[in-house]
Design a protein around this motif. Structure first.
Motif, PDB file in Angstrom:
ATOM      1  N   SER A 167       2.563  56.927  26.243  1.00  0.00           N
ATOM      2  CA  SER A 167       1.143  57.712  26.360  1.00  0.00           C
ATOM      3  C   SER A 167       0.975  59.129  26.406  1.00  0.00           C
ATOM      4  O   SER A 167       0.403  59.618  25.224  1.00  0.00           O
ATOM      5  N   ILE A 168       2.450  59.592  26.029  1.00  0.00           N
ATOM      6  CA  ILE A 168       2.686  60.666  25.953  1.00  0.00           C
ATOM      7  C   ILE A 168       2.517  61.061  24.187  1.00  0.00           C
ATOM      8  O   ILE A 168       2.637  61.656  23.948  1.00  0.00           O
ATOM      9  N   ASP A 169       3.377  59.868  23.996  1.00  0.00           N
ATOM     10  CA  ASP A 169       3.645  60.260  22.324  1.00  0.00           C
ATOM     11  C   ASP A 169       2.348  59.232  21.444  1.00  0.00           C
ATOM     12  O   ASP A 169       2.322  59.649  20.526  1.00  0.00           O
ATOM     13  N   GLY A 170       1.441  59.580  22.240  1.00  0.00           N
ATOM     14  CA  GLY A 170      -0.236  59.345  21.981  1.00  0.00           C
ATOM     15  C   GLY A 170       0.236  57.606  21.512  1.00  0.00           C
ATOM     16  O   GLY A 170      -0.409  57.661  20.291  1.00  0.00           O
ATOM     17  N   SER A 174       1.853  66.819  33.777  1.00  0.00           N
ATOM     18  CA  SER A 174       1.730  65.717  32.896  1.00  0.00           C
ATOM     19  C   SER A 174       1.128  64.837  32.596  1.00  0.00           C
ATOM     20  O   SER A 174       0.202  64.543  31.737  1.00  0.00           O
ATOM     21  N   ILE A 198       0.531  62.867  35.231  1.00  0.00           N
ATOM     22  CA  ILE A 198       1.082  61.264  35.374  1.00  0.00           C
ATOM     23  C   ILE A 198       0.480  60.982  36.560  1.00  0.00           C
ATOM     24  O   ILE A 198      -0.390  59.950  37.349  1.00  0.00           O
ATOM     25  N   THR A 241      -2.634  62.741  29.970  1.00  0.00           N
ATOM     26  CA  THR A 241      -1.544  62.725  29.674  1.00  0.00           C
ATOM     27  C   THR A 241      -2.056  63.064  28.287  1.00  0.00           C
ATOM     28  O   THR A 241      -1.336  64.085  27.839  1.00  0.00           O
ATOM     29  N   GLN A 242      -2.111  62.064  27.480  1.00  0.00           N
ATOM     30  CA  GLN A 242      -2.500  62.007  26.348  1.00  0.00           C
ATOM     31  C   GLN A 242      -2.851  62.852  25.621  1.00  0.00           C
ATOM     32  O   GLN A 242      -2.864  64.402  24.699  1.00  0.00           O
ATOM     33  N   ILE A 263       1.140  67.369  25.691  1.00  0.00           N
ATOM     34  CA  ILE A 263       2.673  68.188  25.961  1.00  0.00           C
ATOM     35  C   ILE A 263       3.485  66.612  25.429  1.00  0.00           C
ATOM     36  O   ILE A 263       3.464  65.951  25.859  1.00  0.00           O
ATOM     37  N   ALA A 264       5.122  66.804  26.002  1.00  0.00           N
ATOM     38  CA  ALA A 264       5.951  65.978  25.207  1.00  0.00           C
ATOM     39  C   ALA A 264       6.677  66.183  26.768  1.00  0.00           C
ATOM     40  O   ALA A 264       6.913  67.298  27.354  1.00  0.00           O
ATOM     41  N   GLN A 265       7.261  64.936  27.360  1.00  0.00           N
ATOM     42  CA  GLN A 265       8.482  64.843  28.266  1.00  0.00           C
ATOM     43  C   GLN A 265       9.244  63.788  27.786  1.00  0.00           C
ATOM     44  O   GLN A 265       9.424  63.035  27.145  1.00  0.00           O
ATOM     45  N   PHE A 284      12.521  61.512  29.591  1.00  0.00           N
ATOM     46  CA  PHE A 284      12.848  61.109  30.852  1.00  0.00           C
ATOM     47  C   PHE A 284      14.650  61.358  31.077  1.00  0.00           C
ATOM     48  O   PHE A 284      15.078  60.941  30.212  1.00  0.00           O
ATOM     49  N   PRO A 328       5.142  59.539  18.010  1.00  0.00           N
ATOM     50  CA  PRO A 328       4.270  60.683  18.545  1.00  0.00           C
ATOM     51  C   PRO A 328       3.389  61.129  17.022  1.00  0.00           C
ATOM     52  O   PRO A 328       2.120  61.516  17.081  1.00  0.00           O
ATOM     53  N   ARG A 355      12.534  62.911  20.461  1.00  0.00           N
ATOM     54  CA  ARG A 355      10.846  62.600  20.226  1.00  0.00           C
ATOM     55  C   ARG A 355      10.381  63.490  20.868  1.00  0.00           C
ATOM     56  O   ARG A 355       8.996  63.659  20.483  1.00  0.00           O
ATOM     57  N   ARG A 387       7.235  67.163  18.719  1.00  0.00           N
ATOM     58  CA  ARG A 387       5.668  67.732  18.242  1.00  0.00           C
ATOM     59  C   ARG A 387       5.612  69.784  18.253  1.00  0.00           C
ATOM     60  O   ARG A 387       6.562  70.109  18.985  1.00  0.00           O
TER      61      ARG A 387
END
Lengths: 300, 359, 361
Positions: free
Chosen positions: A192-195, C56, C58, C78-79, C83-85, C87, C105, C152, C156
């Protein structure tokens, strides 16, 4: 590195060997024995070599014609069943709730058809589809569809396929659900973060992670549908005409109806070989495609 | 009791997991397996435990060949990286479980569980279930279960890796004492050089399935026999430079030269590889007789009590650690200096030629 | 790229009406500036991951709001927050190559082909992934996979922030050094706001310009690595940062004098009005206590253990019932177990009920 063998294990496996020998190996050898001989009853046997096999595999003979006709029917049936059940199972699994009371509920509902014996399933659909008293058959006719599985081969096929889909799609769905449940939450968050779109999540995460269970689901469903006997026997009896006469039904006709034990034996051997070879090829291809990832992973 | 491995190799398909390992472990010792992921630490432990049989070679316990004897018949306990406990049992029952399997009398179980719980500071939690405890306490429970069994060989496979930094520090400080009291053979796998140093005992340096060096931990640290061992046993990573000694002078690869003083003095002419740890390199703080290398600061990391200065010297990267807080702007030209008495010299094949005296 | 404001943020997993002392995140307000490198440091269960997940999107907080550049983002997914995350464990799209993973992305956001290629190549170059760009990502080792996850997260250019959730957990020590300094270089090169969550003080201090230390759901101190080390505001910060942690010793303090275990210590500053009834402690880091041969006038201590870390040695000693860690100077060798302790007065801090008290000159 080899696992250290535990000799006691052999003792535990011994009863299984005995059972397999009596239930599978010995009957199989008997079948092989029949397939190379001719008999006219009275326990008199004549050596026939590969004669039955030659006849069976030659489509121009009567036996060969029947064999290939029903083989194509089997392949068409398995193909249709897989083409419907696998996507349907995946869709159902994706739609199932991940947590809460709905999980248990949907699992029970899905498991219900799996608990019903084959011949009962056949009987249910045999009645359900009847155009005089069956809810579905009668209803369809009332709606203006000319539906009659006893007379129309297409209707007969549709009935059997729908019946099998009803009976077995849950198995695929349950397997896929197990596969989906094993995907860590981080993957969905990352996507979802990567769209990623819903479709991208499916193709990039869910489908690859379900791969292993799908291999099993496809194998199980192929073997099972390829060996289908009880349900079409109960519903259509192989008809109308020979339109739903699958290999298994053909085999029973040959062996028990006509008492052509030699021909039937040869046919069952070829039948068995086809299933083993298809499964083996499929399994090898799928596991080899997955094996390349093994090299990199895993603590030594 | 002793456990001895003779020429143990393990090959699976084309992958060599262990290659020609010979070693012997004595009762009451702590043996640290130090090496990166996939260096063969877990394979070696599995071979010691009898979970796997080696492809070739033999495993002896007290001189008796036990190669191929099932793990259930050996006196072995193992602790894993993940905290493995029975979630539905209390801590008491978790610790007691190996004794219940052995069908010990209740009285003895009670006594031994309480003794072990005291040792691992678990007494207040005996009535709780594992999920109500912190990660550190859960791992203590797993260690307690391994100890209570009274096994002769206790294997710990990166037992602290999943714990918070501070919990790791605490438990690590206590483990040597616990090991000492128990008296079994302990084998402890880790990827971290500092953990090996803090645990002490003996260290077995592992790389690509080989045991490169086996010895007392300080000895392996201060006298690494090969360049590879020095690299494995350095955190921050070992700095290296090639050099050649000729006519009483040292010519470093990349252009700097210096008199052949210190450890270089006794060296025959020829090419060598030099290795030195981050704390052996000084920045802008040299003494007379120290060798000087012009370098550029790539990055400074301040870690509180010390600062890590990443340097670029003619295309190679070095790290220096300086006590206290030092900030160098990136790109600044500095002089890195090296004490010619405080470095490791290896021959071109990577064998140790000279090491700092005393250590 | 954005400034991030946290306004009265609080969260309980049992809902907003739960007992406030049980909140996973107690009311917190904070501002993170654009382009900064921040670390959230604390033990498991201190609320740092909760805070990260609130930013983020979530987790929806029970109270308060998050602003990106002054704009309330609570209603955004989130989208949409852009933001980017990264893990703790590598998240890799198995069916794709390394390059496709990095491009994912961007592709999802409809970025043009040429720009994707340029950006992917830039990131791959910074992370040394260029030779693997065309390989299947699933065939790589765990640390290469984690590099892809990092890539990843960074690919962006227009993200509001990049969040890291203990990204180096699965990485071997030697590679940790490489990736950590790489992250720092990337931060400089890319001008992104980065927030790094970890329980490892070394990772936090070396990565961040500003470290936020959390304890039991609250922020106990925000500061530069230097401040946290030299002037811990809370005894927890003293304990949690530094290895070994700060010595925190019960004491009686009067003016410029502190008494510990019957021994008088002089302080660099004067502490007049300490709150009456408060628990008074002095804190001093082991780095500023040195071990010496026992001598009159020095605090006498019994050595229990000496840890040799290679480049430094720390002694764990006992003074009566107190445990103290002290630096062992290079070259010091002691005969027996008896030793003396020398304290550096400038680095002694006074704490009342765990909070640091500022002394007068």
């Amino acid at each position: 590195m080899e696992k250290i063998p535990n000799q006691k294990a052999w003792l535990l496996v011994l009863p299984v060997f005995a059972i397999v020998a009596f239930s599978a190996v010995i009957p199989l050898m008997t079948v092989v024995n029949y397939s190379v001989q001719d008999t006219f009853g009275n326990n008199k046997f004549f050596w026939n070599g590969v004669g039955w096999y030659q006849e069976l595999l030659d489509p121009s003979t009567e036996l060969g014609g029947r064999f290939f006709a029903s083989l194509w029917r089997n392949l068409a049936f398995s193909g249709a069943v897989l083409a419907i059940q696998i996507p349907l199972g995946i869709i159902v699994a994706l739609a199932m709730p991940r947590e809460g009371w709905g999980v248990a509920f949907s699992l029970v509902v899905l498991a219900l058809p799996l608990l019903i014996p084959w011949n009962v399933v056949g009987t249910i659909w045999q009645i359900f589809g009847r155009s005089d008293i069956g809810l579905m058959g009668w209803g369809l006719n009332r709606l203006g569809f000319d539906y009659n599985y006893v007379a129309n081969p297409i209707d007969a096929w549709l009935t059997i396929i729908i019946m099998d889909v009803w009976h077995w799609s849950s198995l695929v769905a349950l397997l896929c659900y197990a596969g989906l449940k094993s995907i860590p939450e981080a993957y969905y968050q990352a996507a979802s973060i990567d769209g990623a779109s819903r479709w991208a999540v499916f193709t990039a995460i869910q489908l690859p992670k379900m791969r292993h269970v799908l291999v099993i689901a496809i194998l199980l469903r192929f073997m099972d549908s390829f060996m289908i006997y009880t349900e079409p026997f109960v519903v259509t009896g192989g008809g109308p005409g020979n339109s739903t006469t699958f290999l298994s039904i053909e085999l029973v006709k040959l062996a028990l109806g006509q008492f052509d034990l030699g021909k039937a034996a040869a046919m069952s051997i070829v039948y068995m070989l086809i299933i083993i070879i298809v499964c083996w090829v499929f399994f090898t291809v799928m596991t080899n495609a997955g094996a390349d990832r093994k090299g990199a992973g895993g603590e030594r | 009791m002793t456990v001895e491995l003779r020429d143990v190799s393990s090959v699976r398909g084309a992958e060599v997991h262990l290659s020609d390992i010979s070693l012997s472990l004595e009762r009451g010792t702590l043996n640290v397996l130090l090496g990166p992921t996939l260096s063969g630490k877990t394979s070696l432990m599995r071979a010691m435990a009898g979970l796997d049989a080696p492809t070739t070679g033999r495993v002896l316990v007290d001189g008796r060949d036990v190669t191929g004897i099932d793990v259930r018949k050996r006196s072995v306990a193992m602790v894993y990286q993940q905290f493995i406990n029975y979630p539905s049992l209390t801590i008491f029952e978790n610790i007691a479980s190996p004794l219940r399997v052995q069908r010990r009398p209740n009285e003895e179980i009670d006594r031994r569980v309480r003794e072990t719980a005291r040792l691992l500071r678990l007494e207040p939690y005996l009535g709780r279930t594992p999920l109500a405890l912190s990660g550190g306490q859960q791992q203590r429970t797993a260690i307690a279960r391994a100890l209570v069994k009274g096994a002769d060989l206790v294997l710990l496979d990166e037992p602290l890796a999943n714990l918070d930094y501070k919990l790791r520090e605490e438990l690590r400080a206590e483990l040597p004492r616990i090991f000492e009291i128990s008296g079994a053979i302990f084998v402890y796998a880790t990827t971290e050089p500092s953990e090996a140093l803090l645990l002490g005992g003996r260290t077995i340096c592992m790389s690509e399935g080989r045991a490169l060096q086996i010895g007392d931990t300080p000895t392996v640290y201060h006298r690494p026999e090969t360049l590879r061992v020095a690299e494995l046993f350095s955190d921050p990573p070992l700095n290296t430079v090639a050099m050649e000694k000729r006519n009483g002078a040292v010519a470093y690869h990349g252009g700097d030269s210096a008199p052949a003083n210190g450890l270089y003095a006794a060296l025959p002419d020829g090419p060598y590889n030099i290795g030195f740890r981050a704390h052996q390199l000084a920045v802008a703080n040299g003494a007379t007789g120290h060798h000087v290398f012009p370098a550029t600061v790539a990055l400074t990391e301040i870690a509180g009590s010390e600062s890590f200065v990443h340097l670029q010297r003619n295309g190679t990267n070095w790290v220096a650690v300086l006590p206290g807080v030092h900030e160098f702007p990136p790109g600044q030209a500095v002089e890195a200096t090296l004490d010619p008495d405080d470095l490791f010299i290896f021959d071109p094949e990577g064998r140790l030629v000279a090491a700092p005296r005393g250590g | 790229m954005a400034r991030i404001d946290l306004v009265d943020l609080a969260h309980s997993y049992d809902g907003g009406n739960a007992d406030p002392s049980s909140f996973a995140l107690k009311p917190t307000s904070m501002t993170w500036r654009q382009g900064g490198a921040y670390a959230l440091l604390g033990p498991s269960g201190c609320g740092k991951t909760t805070l990260l997940n609130i930013i983020s999107g979530i987790v929806k907080p029970s109270r308060g709001k998050v602003l990106f550049d002054g704009r309330d983002v609570m209603a955004l997914t989130t989208q949409q927050r852009n933001i980017a995350q990264v893990f703790q464990f590598p998240v890799i799209y198995d069916t794709m190559t390394v390059g496709e993973n990095l491009a994912f992305p961007l592709k999802n956001r409809g970025v043009g082909r040429a720009e994707i290629d340029a950006r992917v190549h830039e990131i791959a170059k910074l992370l040394d992934l260029v030779p693997q760009l065309d390989r299947k990502a699933s065939r790589l080792t765990a640390d290469a996979k984690q590099k892809i996850s990092l890539g990843r997260g960074l690919v962006r250019a227009d993200v509001a922030a990049v969040l890291f959730d203990e990204p180096l957990t699965v990485i071997d020590p030697a590679l940790k050094w490489e990736l950590r300094s790489k992250l720092k270089v990337l931060h400089r090169a890319l001008d992104l706001t980065m927030i790094y969550v970890t329980h490892d003080q070394t990772e936090a201090l070396t990565f961040a310009d500003t470290v936020v230390v959390m304890h039991e759901g609250s922020v106990v101190q925000t500061g530069t690595p230097e401040e946290l080390f030299l002037r811990p505001d809370h005894t927890f910060v003293g304990y949690f940062i530094g290895s070994p942690g700060m010595n925190v010793l019960p004491a009686e303090v009067e003016g410029r004098q502190a008494r510990i275990a019957g021994h008088e210590l002089s302080l660099a500053r004067s502490y007049g009005g300490l709150p009456p009834g408060a628990r008074i402690e002095v804190g001093i880091r082991p780095e500023f206590v040195s071990l010496a041969a026992a001598a009159p006038g020095l605090l006498a201590a019994r050595i229990e253990r000496i840890d040799d870390l290679g480049r430094s040695r720390f002694a764990h000693v006992r003074v009566g019932d107190l445990k103290i860690a002290a630096r062992v100077p290079r070259g010091l060798s002691l005969g027996g177990n008896e030793a003396g302790l020398i304290f550096e007065p400038a680095h002694i801090h006074v704490y009342a009920d765990q909070r640091r008290v500022e002394g007068a000159a």
